[in-house]
Design a protein around this motif. Structure first.
Motif, short mmCIF file in Angstrom:
data_model
loop_
_atom_site.label_atom_id
_atom_site.label_comp_id
_atom_site.label_asym_id
_atom_site.label_seq_id
_atom_site.Cartn_x
_atom_site.Cartn_y
_atom_site.Cartn_z
N ARG A 1 -1.93 4.20 6.41
CA ARG A 1 -1.43 2.87 6.07
C ARG A 1 -2.31 2.34 4.95
NH1 ARG A 1 -0.04 -1.62 10.39
NH2 ARG A 1 1.88 -0.45 10.36
N LEU A 2 -1.68 1.94 3.86
CA LEU A 2 -2.39 1.33 2.74
C LEU A 2 -2.17 -0.16 2.77
CD1 LEU A 2 -3.16 3.97 1.41
CD2 LEU A 2 -2.13 3.15 -0.69
N LYS A 3 -3.25 -0.92 2.67
CA LYS A 3 -3.16 -2.38 2.63
C LYS A 3 -3.80 -2.84 1.33
CE LYS A 3 -4.03 -6.62 5.11
NZ LYS A 3 -4.58 -7.23 6.32
N ALA A 4 -2.99 -3.40 0.46
CA ALA A 4 -3.46 -3.87 -0.84
C ALA A 4 -4.19 -5.19 -0.70
CB ALA A 4 -2.28 -4.02 -1.80
N ALA A 5 -4.96 -5.53 -1.71
CA ALA A 5 -5.72 -6.78 -1.71
C ALA A 5 -4.80 -7.99 -1.59
CB ALA A 5 -6.57 -6.87 -2.98
N ASP A 6 -3.57 -7.89 -2.08
CA ASP A 6 -2.63 -9.02 -2.01
C ASP A 6 -1.86 -9.07 -0.68
OD1 ASP A 6 -0.74 -7.00 -2.20
OD2 ASP A 6 0.00 -7.60 -4.18
N GLY A 7 -2.20 -8.16 0.26
CA GLY A 7 -1.57 -8.18 1.58
C GLY A 7 -0.42 -7.21 1.75
N ARG A 8 0.08 -6.62 0.66
CA ARG A 8 1.15 -5.64 0.79
C ARG A 8 0.67 -4.45 1.61
NH1 ARG A 8 1.97 -3.03 -4.13
NH2 ARG A 8 -0.05 -3.86 -4.70
N GLU A 9 1.56 -3.91 2.43
CA GLU A 9 1.22 -2.73 3.22
C GLU A 9 2.35 -1.72 3.12
OE1 GLU A 9 0.15 -3.36 7.28
OE2 GLU A 9 -1.16 -5.04 6.81
N ILE A 10 1.94 -0.45 3.05
CA ILE A 10 2.91 0.63 3.12
C ILE A 10 2.36 1.70 4.05
CG2 ILE A 10 3.96 0.25 0.86
CD1 ILE A 10 2.35 2.68 -0.16
#
Length: 170
Positions: free
Chosen positions: A41-50
């Motif tokens: 699971r990748l969680k970007a600094a802006d809160g997006r997750e994939i």
């Protein structure tokens, strides 16, 4: 139905080339072991997750390089800078008695032998000599060496606490 607990095992720290590849910093030992986990699971600094089910990665020199689906150029790669890479806690290898994953210690209450609460484990640091617990309460932050048998007397995951031989004045 139980919710999946995710544990951070790495971070995207840079881009690599012009085709969207990314540099990865891994907290696993050895670092390339992070590629053994099939679901990330990748969680970007802006809160997006994939959630990614198949990761293409490789060791290149001292760096770990990863390709993400749909990330085909440098601009798309930059959108994932500083993203956290997590895996399901259940996917981590089982431990022998007396060993703990840092993620299992975070949030536990730390108390002295006399029962004085020092706060909760915020996170841990690796110093080379030994690991260090960062323990916070409402007033202060303490750095306590995580040395079982010397400073750490008991870890009780079920009770949610760690008993330490520590002077609360420190």
């Amino acid at each position: 139905m139980s919710e999946t607990r995710w544990v951070v095992l790495g971070r995207i720290v840079g881009h690599h080339g012009l085709r969207g590849e990314l540099k990865l910093f891994s907290y696993t030992a050895p670092p390339e072991r992070i590629f053994d986990y099939r679901i990330w699971r990748l969680k970007a600094a802006d809160g997006r997750e994939i959630e990614l089910k198949r990761i293409n990665g490789r060791v290149q020199g001292k760096a770990l390089i990863v390709s993400l689906p749909g990330v085909l150029d440098r601009d798309a790669a930059l959108a994932w800078m500083d993203a956290e890479v997590s895996v399901a806690r259940a996917a981590l290898p089982p431990l022998v008695q007396g060993e703990f994953y840092w993620a299992d210690l975070e949030g536990l209450e730390v108390v002295t032998l006399e029962g004085v609460s020092l706060g909760k484990v915020s996170h841990l640091l690796s110093t080379g000599a030994n690991d260090v617990m960062v323990v916070r309460d409402a007033e202060r932050e303490r750095l306590l060496p995580f040395v079982p048998g010397q400073w750490v007397q008991q870890v009780d995951l079920a009770a949610g606490r760690i008993v330490v031989d520590w002077d609360p004045a420190f």
